[in-house]
Scaffold this active site. Sequence first.
Site, mmCIF file in Angstrom:
data_model
loop_
_atom_site.group_PDB
_atom_site.id
_atom_site.type_symbol
_atom_site.label_atom_id
_atom_site.label_comp_id
_atom_site.label_asym_id
_atom_site.label_seq_id
_atom_site.Cartn_x
_atom_site.Cartn_y
_atom_site.Cartn_z
ATOM 1 N N HIS A 229 41.548 42.681 -30.609
ATOM 2 C CA HIS A 229 41.178 42.463 -29.219
ATOM 3 C C HIS A 229 41.088 40.970 -28.932
ATOM 4 C CE1 HIS A 229 37.435 42.267 -31.532
ATOM 5 N NE2 HIS A 229 37.033 41.389 -30.623
ATOM 6 N N HIS A 309 42.035 34.191 -27.719
ATOM 7 C CA HIS A 309 42.645 34.414 -29.025
ATOM 8 C C HIS A 309 42.427 35.858 -29.465
ATOM 9 C CE1 HIS A 309 38.399 33.908 -30.022
ATOM 10 N NE2 HIS A 309 38.663 34.629 -31.114
#
Length: 400
Positions: A229, A309
Site C-alpha cells: 500500500h 511510496h
Amino acid sequence: MSTQASKDNTEGQKVPLLVDDHTVTTVRESKIMVILRGLPGSGKSTMAKEIEQKYKDNAHLFSADNYNIKPAIRTSDGGEYSIMDDELHKCCDRHEANLVILDDTHHDRDRLEKLFDLANQFHFTVLVIEPKTLWKLDCGQLKDRNHWKLSLEELKNLRPTLEKELLPLYFGWFLAQCDEDKLRKISQEFLEQLGAFKAFKKHLQSYGIEDKHKLNLLKYFAKTPNILHCTSKYCDYGKVVGSEEYAQMEAVKKGYSRAYTLHITALFVTPRTTGAQVELTEEQLHLWPLDAEKEVMPKDNFPKGSRAHITLGTAADIQDVQTGVDLLEFIKLQQTGGEKEDFGEMYRGKIHYYENGMWMLTLSRKIEVKTIFSGYYGKPGVTAPQQGSKKVFLPTCEIM
C-alpha cells in the site's frame, strides 16, 4: 426491488464499487472485505444485496439477519455469532470468494476487531461503508423501517455507538492483489540482481555484512507489509491531531473505496528499507495531507507528495514508516546536488549509488498498479507470510 425501495436507496447506489467502472474492474482483481455499518433500517441490507448482485460470480454475502442475530448492545462474548463466524472463516480459508460482504450494524468495537483480524489473516483490504440515506440516524423513521421492530428507546441506545466515524490506523491506496503479486515479483528480481551487482558488493559495510558470499537481500528485507500500500495519512485510530479533519475532507469522502492507478517511477534500497517511489497525479494529491513531508523532516522543504511510496520490505527491527524517511533522504540529496555514482543500465532502468548504502533504480518505464483507497483498521505491525505460506492468486493481469 420496489419503486420506493429503489428511490430510497438512490444515495446508497453512489458508492464507487457499484457505479465507477475503474473501481468495479479493480475490485474484481482484489480481495475485499466490505463491512456495512449502520443502524437497523438505514439501508444496509439493500446496499449489501446490490453489491452481491454486482459481483455475483465471486462474492459471498453474510447477513446477521440470516443467522437471527438481533441488533443489541452486547453483554456477552458474542457467542451468537459462532455459526456465522465458522462459515465466514471457511469461506475465506477455502478462497470461495474474493469479495466478502458483511451485513450487520457493526456497532461493537470488539466485534469489529475480530473481523479486522480475520481480514488481516486472509489478506483482505477492508472497506467500511455506511448507507448515505437521509434517515440513517433518525430513530423516529428507523423505528418504522427496521424489520426487527426495535423500539425508539432501543434505537437511541444503539445510535451513540454509530454516530462517530470509525477511523483507521492509516488511510492509503491498497494494491489490487493481481498487481501486488506482480510488484512483489519485480521487487524480488531487483533485489536479486542488485545483490549480485559487483558495485553493490563494494559497499556492504553499510549493511553490516562482512562476507559478500553470505549476502542475501531477500532475507535481509524479510519483513514485508501484509498488503502492499501507499499510506496517505497516519491516524492511529483518531489519536493523531488532524485525523478527523482529514477524514472529513471532501476529497477523502469521495475517494474512499474508489480505485486509483498509481505510477511507480523508481525502486530504492537502503540499509534499512527497500521501497518504490510513487508519483501522484493532481487528483491523487488532493488526498495527500499538506504536512505529510513536514511530519518526518520539519526543517526541510519538499514538493507535496514527495514522501509517497510503497514499502516493499524492511530490515529487522525497522518500522515501515522509515521507508518514507529514506525516500526523502534520496530527494534531499537530489535537491542539493549530492554526489552520486551512475552505473548505467540494470534490470528495468538506470542504477545510481548515493551514499551510506543508498541505491536507486530510476525506471525507464513507469510501473502502473491498480489500487483501492481505503483504511487499515487492524492491529499495527502485521507482516506478510514467509515463502511457502498458503496464498491465493487471482487471474493474471499485465503490469506496466
